[in-house]
Scaffold this active site. Structure first.
Site, PDB file in Angstrom:
ATOM      1  N   ASP A   1      60.444 -14.387  -4.417  1.00  0.00           N
ATOM      2  CA  ASP A   1      60.647 -12.956  -4.682  1.00  0.00           C
ATOM      3  C   ASP A   1      61.559 -12.655  -5.873  1.00  0.00           C
ATOM      4  OD1 ASP A   1      63.209 -13.524  -3.596  1.00  0.00           O
ATOM      5  OD2 ASP A   1      62.533 -12.966  -1.580  1.00  0.00           O
TER       6      ASP A   1
ATOM      7  N   CYS B   1      46.268 -21.493 -22.167  1.00  0.00           N
ATOM      8  CA  CYS B   1      47.138 -21.884 -23.291  1.00  0.00           C
ATOM      9  C   CYS B   1      48.613 -21.960 -22.888  1.00  0.00           C
ATOM     10  CB  CYS B   1      46.974 -20.919 -24.466  1.00  0.00           C
ATOM     11  SG  CYS B   1      47.791 -19.320 -24.218  1.00  0.00           S
TER      12      CYS B   1
ATOM     13  N   GLN C   1      62.981 -21.311  -1.142  1.00  0.00           N
ATOM     14  CA  GLN C   1      61.567 -21.327  -0.779  1.00  0.00           C
ATOM     15  C   GLN C   1      60.939 -19.964  -1.033  1.00  0.00           C
ATOM     16  OE1 GLN C   1      62.856 -22.952   3.237  1.00  0.00           O
ATOM     17  NE2 GLN C   1      60.864 -23.892   3.071  1.00  0.00           N
TER      18      GLN C   1
ATOM     19  N   CYS D   1      44.686 -13.423 -20.974  1.00  0.00           N
ATOM     20  CA  CYS D   1      45.668 -13.682 -22.044  1.00  0.00           C
ATOM     21  C   CYS D   1      45.208 -13.075 -23.378  1.00  0.00           C
ATOM     22  CB  CYS D   1      45.851 -15.186 -22.177  1.00  0.00           C
ATOM     23  SG  CYS D   1      47.044 -15.667 -23.428  1.00  0.00           S
TER      24      CYS D   1
ATOM     25  N   ALA E   1      63.020 -17.491   4.008  1.00  0.00           N
ATOM     26  CA  ALA E   1      62.629 -16.088   4.193  1.00  0.00           C
ATOM     27  C   ALA E   1      63.716 -15.237   4.841  1.00  0.00           C
ATOM     28  CB  ALA E   1      61.355 -16.014   5.026  1.00  0.00           C
TER      29      ALA E   1
ATOM     30  N   HIS F   1      58.975 -22.857  -4.583  1.00  0.00           N
ATOM     31  CA  HIS F   1      57.615 -22.333  -4.425  1.00  0.00           C
ATOM     32  C   HIS F   1      57.249 -21.380  -5.562  1.00  0.00           C
ATOM     33  CE1 HIS F   1      57.951 -23.267   0.182  1.00  0.00           C
ATOM     34  NE2 HIS F   1      57.889 -24.344  -0.571  1.00  0.00           N
TER      35      HIS F   1
ATOM     36  N   CYS G   1      43.035 -15.687 -26.750  1.00  0.00           N
ATOM     37  CA  CYS G   1      42.836 -16.851 -25.883  1.00  0.00           C
ATOM     38  C   CYS G   1      41.897 -16.527 -24.717  1.00  0.00           C
ATOM     39  CB  CYS G   1      44.196 -17.313 -25.360  1.00  0.00           C
ATOM     40  SG  CYS G   1      44.096 -18.394 -23.942  1.00  0.00           S
TER      41      CYS G   1
END
Length: 251
Positions: A93, A121, A90, A142, A11, A110, A154
């Protein structure tokens, strides 16, 4: 022989670009613990209101609108100089992508807010396209037409590629990071408190392999004793300086 540098970012590299962290003293979740549910997979799957809140929150979050800072740009320079073999992050963004680092070196431990997928799907989406239509469709589903289902849409739930609480890390992300960290000539930790596992375990694993470790972070970490170099300065200034020195030494 070209030096190989593996990097883990947390971060702290993004707070230098104006994104508040989540867990620090002024962190988003420290001040507003109820907002942790934004990234809770069970709430997301079972509750339409929670899903709509999660999407809206992410769109309005500084994470979505942030731009890369000088520290992010320094790592692009390191890659262009041929010295960066791993950029494990980590952060979700997508600022390393925005800055110009390539998918060859980036591992989003992450996940990332830059892309999204259908949970049914597995169709891929650019999150920007979904955010652009969020007012018309606050709970994105979707629209992919399924030929084996009479071309009906879907209609699966769409979710950003951020790893939510209760989800596994992306397939192979830790394995790739461990391999490249232990094969590197240097391992740099930039702006991570090294409190979140399994990402933090890269440090002892690299140290065990005899790789010299640099930790650049304003606060102390539990692995400072394993570092050969500790830098407690403003990352926005200190990282570009370290990158320039490293490139100059390699020439």
């Amino acid at each position: 022989m070209t030096k190989k540098i593996a990097v883990l970012t947390g971060a702290g590299i993004s707070t230098s670009a104006g994104i508040p962290d989540f867990r620090g003293p002024d962190g988003v979740w420290t001040k507003h613990p109820e907002q942790m549910s934004v990234y809770d997979i069970d709430a997301f799957l079972t509750n339409k209101e929670e899903r709509e809140y999660s999407w809206r929150w992410q769109k309005e979050s500084p994470v979505w609108n942030a731009q890369p800072g000088t520290a992010h740009k320094a790592l692009v320079k390191l890659e262009k100089a041929g010295l960066l073999t791993l950029l494990a992050t980590q952060n979700f963004d997508a600022l390393h992508e925005k800055a110009g680092n390539s998918s060859n070196v980036i591992v989003n431990l992450h996940g990332t807010i830059g892309t999204s997928h259908c949970m049914k799907c597995h169709a891929q989406y650019n999150t920007a396209d979904i955010m652009a239509r969020l007012d018309e469709e606050p709970d994105p589903h979707c629209h992919r037409k399924l030929p084996y289902n009479g071309n009906m849409p879907c209609d699966g739930l769409i979710k950003t590629d951020v790893v939510y609480f209760g989800e596994q890390l992306p397939d192979g992300a830790m394995e790739k990071s461990m391999k490249l960290a232990t094969e590197a000539d240097e391992f740099w930790v930039i702006g991570s408190t090294l409190e979140v596992f399994p990402a933090a375990s890269l440090v002892p694993v690299a140290a065990q392999a005899g790789v010299p470790i640099t930790i650049m972070n304003m606060g102390r970490t539990q692995y400072d004793r394993l570092a050969t170099r500790l830098i407690r300065e403003d990352i926005a200034v200190a990282l570009p300086k370290l990158v320039d020195e490293t490139i100059a030494a390699a020439q």
